[in-house]
Motif scaffolding. Structure first.
Motif, short mmCIF file in Angstrom:
data_model
loop_
_atom_site.label_atom_id
_atom_site.label_comp_id
_atom_site.label_asym_id
_atom_site.label_seq_id
_atom_site.Cartn_x
_atom_site.Cartn_y
_atom_site.Cartn_z
N GLN A 40 0.82 -1.21 0.00
CA GLN A 40 0.00 0.00 0.00
C GLN A 40 0.85 1.26 0.00
OE1 GLN A 40 -3.15 -0.16 2.97
NE2 GLN A 40 -3.65 -2.25 2.39
N LEU A 41 2.06 1.16 0.56
CA LEU A 41 2.98 2.32 0.58
C LEU A 41 3.83 2.38 -0.69
CD1 LEU A 41 4.15 2.00 4.31
CD2 LEU A 41 2.68 3.81 3.38
N GLY A 42 3.64 1.40 -1.58
CA GLY A 42 4.40 1.39 -2.84
C GLY A 42 5.83 0.90 -2.67
N VAL A 43 6.12 0.29 -1.49
CA VAL A 43 7.48 -0.20 -1.25
C VAL A 43 7.47 -1.69 -0.91
CG1 VAL A 43 8.51 2.01 -0.64
CG2 VAL A 43 7.37 0.66 1.16
N GLY A 44 6.52 -2.41 -1.54
CA GLY A 44 6.46 -3.86 -1.38
C GLY A 44 7.48 -4.53 -2.28
N VAL A 45 7.28 -5.81 -2.53
CA VAL A 45 8.23 -6.58 -3.34
C VAL A 45 8.44 -5.91 -4.71
CG1 VAL A 45 8.61 -8.80 -4.50
CG2 VAL A 45 7.73 -8.76 -2.16
N ALA A 46 7.33 -5.47 -5.33
CA ALA A 46 7.42 -4.82 -6.65
C ALA A 46 8.15 -3.49 -6.55
CB ALA A 46 6.02 -4.62 -7.23
N GLY A 47 7.82 -2.70 -5.52
CA GLY A 47 8.46 -1.40 -5.33
C GLY A 47 9.96 -1.54 -5.11
N LEU A 48 10.35 -2.54 -4.33
CA LEU A 48 11.77 -2.76 -4.03
C LEU A 48 12.53 -3.26 -5.26
CD1 LEU A 48 11.23 -2.45 -0.92
CD2 LEU A 48 12.93 -4.24 -0.66
N ALA A 49 11.82 -4.01 -6.10
CA ALA A 49 12.48 -4.59 -7.28
C ALA A 49 13.07 -3.49 -8.16
CB ALA A 49 11.49 -5.46 -8.06
N LYS A 50 12.43 -2.32 -8.16
CA LYS A 50 12.94 -1.19 -8.95
C LYS A 50 14.36 -0.79 -8.52
CE LYS A 50 8.93 1.08 -8.39
NZ LYS A 50 8.06 2.25 -8.25
N TYR A 51 14.65 -1.04 -7.24
CA TYR A 51 16.00 -0.75 -6.72
C TYR A 51 16.90 -1.98 -6.81
CZ TYR A 51 13.79 3.34 -4.52
OH TYR A 51 13.11 4.52 -4.28
N GLY A 52 16.38 -3.09 -7.34
CA GLY A 52 17.15 -4.34 -7.34
C GLY A 52 17.39 -4.86 -5.94
N ALA A 53 16.43 -4.55 -5.03
CA ALA A 53 16.64 -4.89 -3.62
C ALA A 53 15.50 -5.71 -3.06
CB ALA A 53 16.79 -3.61 -2.80
N ILE A 102 6.08 -10.58 17.83
CA ILE A 102 7.39 -10.82 17.23
C ILE A 102 8.21 -9.53 17.23
CG2 ILE A 102 8.52 -11.08 14.96
CD1 ILE A 102 6.65 -13.34 14.33
N HIS A 103 9.49 -9.65 17.61
CA HIS A 103 10.47 -8.60 17.36
C HIS A 103 11.46 -9.16 16.36
CE1 HIS A 103 9.15 -5.87 20.55
NE2 HIS A 103 8.77 -6.98 21.13
N SER A 104 11.66 -8.44 15.27
CA SER A 104 12.48 -8.99 14.20
C SER A 104 13.45 -7.95 13.65
CB SER A 104 11.60 -9.51 13.06
OG SER A 104 10.83 -8.46 12.53
N THR A 105 14.56 -8.47 13.09
CA THR A 105 15.54 -7.59 12.43
C THR A 105 15.67 -8.00 10.97
OG1 THR A 105 17.31 -9.05 13.16
CG2 THR A 105 16.90 -7.12 14.51
N TRP A 106 15.79 -6.99 10.13
CA TRP A 106 15.84 -7.20 8.68
C TRP A 106 17.03 -6.46 8.08
CZ3 TRP A 106 11.76 -9.83 6.10
CH2 TRP A 106 10.70 -10.21 6.92
N VAL A 107 17.60 -7.03 7.05
CA VAL A 107 18.63 -6.33 6.27
C VAL A 107 18.14 -6.20 4.83
CG1 VAL A 107 20.57 -7.11 7.70
CG2 VAL A 107 19.86 -8.46 5.69
N MET A 108 18.77 -5.28 4.11
CA MET A 108 18.42 -5.12 2.70
C MET A 108 19.45 -5.87 1.87
SD MET A 108 17.03 -1.67 1.00
CE MET A 108 15.37 -1.87 1.63
N PHE A 109 18.95 -6.54 0.85
CA PHE A 109 19.77 -7.45 0.07
C PHE A 109 19.81 -6.97 -1.37
CE2 PHE A 109 20.67 -11.71 -1.79
CZ PHE A 109 21.73 -12.08 -0.96
N PRO A 166 23.39 -1.24 2.15
CA PRO A 166 22.82 -0.29 3.12
C PRO A 166 21.32 -0.09 2.84
CG PRO A 166 24.83 0.58 2.13
CD PRO A 166 24.44 -0.62 1.33
N ILE A 167 20.57 0.18 3.89
CA ILE A 167 19.12 0.34 3.74
C ILE A 167 18.81 1.62 2.96
CG2 ILE A 167 17.05 0.89 5.07
CD1 ILE A 167 17.95 -1.32 7.02
#
Lengths: 246, 246
Positions: free
Chosen positions: A39-52, A104-111, A120-121
């Motif tokens: 909904q924020l435009g930064v899902g899987v498709a949104g991130l793919a634009k950055y190759g991330a 849940i408390h979780s940690t994520w990195v950008m790939f 870097p995020i």
């Protein structure tokens, strides 16, 4: 910025005692964060634009009880903060009275999907969630390691374990870890917390070994787990348990 | 009386190519019939008052294409007719344009949960669905049997395969049957129909064998499948396939 959705537990998630599995509880929580990011435009498709893409590195879950089939849940999530390399996200499952059943408390990195390594995020992706930028590095509790196992089971990766990224959807690790303890244990104990650290993805047609060890003299029944493929450790976890009513 | 619900495919059903599995397509359809029966007061809880449950005996599915992750579906079902021992139910998954992607014709019997055997269908349970009583016995296409297999894989039943009835949720048979063909086959072909006949339930901690045979000289690529536990056949099936674009 907390985001939430209502969700009714489908019958097909039901296990032998009518509760859902840890894996499906995690699936439900992740579903809601996927929707928030879309909904924020930064899902899987949104991130793919950055190759991330996002990759989870640790997931610390506390469970008062697992949801039951047909139960109406209120599911919420919030990306709380991020620094140069890590993003922190919280999730919860509440019952109809607003009582939190699991968190849940979780940690994520950008790939970097091209270079296949951490990057870097990207602020343009993290900021819209309302996560606060902070230099502070939060530490989730460490997951204890072990050498000699009390037992283990092998799991051949099946075709339907593989997701769109071409690796095993790591939610399956929970099923392997729990199942490795055997039916008798799972009929007598229910999980009250799971702390899992992800090390390395599992690939198609791999055979993994789920090894476990019971912690001796723990005040709460505790098991340590290790998923490995040959010499490669894929994930380690620590699970605490409560006896089920006889 | 047709009953329907909208359903958005959750990300966690996604397989390697972004489609969902046959098993999850069936899960989605069964979810909607569970809801219909619950609303009519003749769901699992309603039937329990009679000490009865529904057991599926055959499931004939045609698949134009499998739904994709995030797709919005219109899911429908109808109990069409019943006679003394059998009830017939149809299911479908339509896309947003009302085009049917997959359809199921299935037969069900009523099971006496105490005596553990088939019983005549209780009219008070079947009639509220709008199913027509008819002496006519419909025959779904037969499932071809085979002796010598081209190959097989063993599947140890895992704790989370077991549902509230204490047996393997038979939707897992689809995963076992497809997975037994191997990754290479599943990367090059997609299922276009599945006709499965259920013989006997699979229990906790059983090890089942999923054997398969490719039909020689079939106009359409066709595989035959058998799930068995020792000498006991649990289910047989026939699956047709279409090549995926290279």
């Amino acid at each position: 910025m907390r985001y939430s959705e209502d969700y009714q537990v489908p019958f097909f998630m039901g296990t032998a005692n009518g509760d859902i599995s840890v894996a499906d509880a995690v699936n439900i929580m992740m579903l809601v964060s996927e929707h928030q990011l879309d909904q924020l435009g930064v899902g899987v498709a949104g991130l793919a634009k950055y190759g991330a893409g996002w990759v989870i590195t640790q997931n610390q879950m506390t469970i008062e009880r697992l949801p039951r089939v047909d139960e109406q849940l209120h599911v919420w999530t919030e990306a709380t903060s991020y620094n140069r390399l890590l993003c922190y996200r919280t999730y919860g499952l509440d019952d109809q009275d607003g009582h939190t059943l699991a968190e849940i408390h979780s940690t994520w990195v950008m790939f970097d999907l091209t270079k296949r390594k951490m990057m870097p995020i990207i602020e343009a992706v993290a900021a819209p969630t309302g996560a606060v930028k902070s230099a502070k590095v939060e530490r989730l509790p460490r997951v204890a390691k072990f050498d000699a196992a009390d037992g283990s089971r092998d799991y051949r990766v099946r075709y339907f374990d593989i997701d769109f990224n071409g690796h095993v959807n790591n939610v399956h690790y929970f099923d392997w870890m729990c199942d490795s303890l055997g039916t008798d244990w799972l009929r007598h104990y229910r999980p009250t917390s799971v702390n899992i650290k992800y090390e390395q993805e599992v690939g198609p047609d791999d055979v993994t070994t789920a090894a476990f060890r019971h912690v001796v003299d723990a005040a709460t029944p505790t098991t340590l787990h290790r998923i490995s493929t040959g010499d490669q450790v894929n994930a380690i976890a620590e699970i605490t348990w409560a006896p089920l009513p006889a």
